[in-house]
Design an enzyme around this catalytic site. Structure first.
Site, mmCIF file in Angstrom:
data_model
loop_
_atom_site.group_PDB
_atom_site.id
_atom_site.type_symbol
_atom_site.label_atom_id
_atom_site.label_comp_id
_atom_site.label_asym_id
_atom_site.label_seq_id
_atom_site.Cartn_x
_atom_site.Cartn_y
_atom_site.Cartn_z
ATOM 1 N N ASP A 69 124.608 40.716 -4.065
ATOM 2 C CA ASP A 69 125.938 41.241 -4.357
ATOM 3 C C ASP A 69 126.202 42.628 -3.783
ATOM 4 O OD1 ASP A 69 127.321 39.384 -6.792
ATOM 5 O OD2 ASP A 69 125.181 39.170 -6.446
ATOM 6 N N HIS A 71 128.738 43.299 -1.728
ATOM 7 C CA HIS A 71 130.200 43.408 -1.855
ATOM 8 C C HIS A 71 130.796 44.619 -1.137
ATOM 9 C CE1 HIS A 71 131.098 39.971 -4.325
ATOM 10 N NE2 HIS A 71 130.160 40.309 -5.202
ATOM 11 N N ASP A 97 127.123 37.262 -1.049
ATOM 12 C CA ASP A 97 128.175 38.173 -1.502
ATOM 13 C C ASP A 97 128.076 39.512 -0.784
ATOM 14 O OD1 ASP A 97 129.033 36.126 -3.072
ATOM 15 O OD2 ASP A 97 128.541 37.064 -4.983
ATOM 16 N N ASN A 129 129.194 32.922 -3.086
ATOM 17 C CA ASN A 129 130.522 32.326 -3.231
ATOM 18 C C ASN A 129 131.602 33.120 -2.494
ATOM 19 O OD1 ASN A 129 130.236 34.378 -5.326
ATOM 20 N ND2 ASN A 129 132.154 33.618 -6.161
ATOM 21 N N HIS A 130 131.332 34.373 -2.133
ATOM 22 C CA HIS A 130 132.323 35.155 -1.389
ATOM 23 C C HIS A 130 132.284 34.896 0.109
ATOM 24 C CE1 HIS A 130 134.320 37.829 -4.340
ATOM 25 N NE2 HIS A 130 133.306 37.404 -5.080
#
Length: 165
Positions: A69, A71, A97, A129-130
């Site tokens: 993650d 991000h 992610d 999922n991103h």
């Protein structure tokens, strides 16, 4: 979205980037110097070649640094490398992610893909999922690519890489 792995038949076979070229791109990116659209395209083409040659099951010798993650938090990613060490001296498994939410998704995605291409046996990239068309259009990666490059080309290039993860 149904998953369909793109075929390599449509890719340019002259996409080999030399180790010095990749090292230069990694150094530039870590100094906050962006890559050109053409460089991103070459990188993504090479990344798809590397990923298409991999097995579904990855074997990574211990010790391994597991990262999840990111991000778009590029400065946090750089700090992680400062603490954990750089590839190839450290093995990495990135859990996905890489993009969305933060302001530096392009830089994060570019750096992890560069590291994968440069050190394929030391870096494992998984898809979160991103890493999808729909999510990136809602949470910022698409808009960031438009803002930084003036077109959706870089976004589409990275999406095509994400489909190989």
């Amino acid at each position: 979205e149904p998953f369909q792995r793109p075929t390599m038949a449509s890719h340019d076979s002259n996409s080999i980037l030399s180790h010095p070229e990749l090292d230069s791109m990694i150094t530039r990116l870590k100094k906050r110097e962006g890559l050109t659209e053409k460089e991103v395209q070459s990188l993504c083409t090479r990344a798809k070649e590397v990923l298409s040659e991999e097995q579904n099951m990855h074997c990574m010798p211990a010790p391994v640094t597991i990262v999840g993650d990111i991000h778009g938090q590029f400065y946090d990613l750089l700090e992680l490398f400062r603490i954990a060490g750089d590839a190839p001296n450290t093995n990495f498994v990135f859990l996905g992610d890489y993009v969305d939410r933060g302001h530096y998704s392009v830089e994060c995605a570019t750096l992890v893909v560069l590291l994968k291409v440069r050190f394929p046996s030391r870096v494992c990239l998984l898809r979160g999922n991103h890493e999808s068309r729909q999510i990136t259009q809602v949470y910022g990666f698409y808009d960031e690519c438009l803002r930084k490059y003036g077109s959706a080309t870089v976004w589409l290039e990275f999406l095509s890489v994400f489909y190989y993860l």
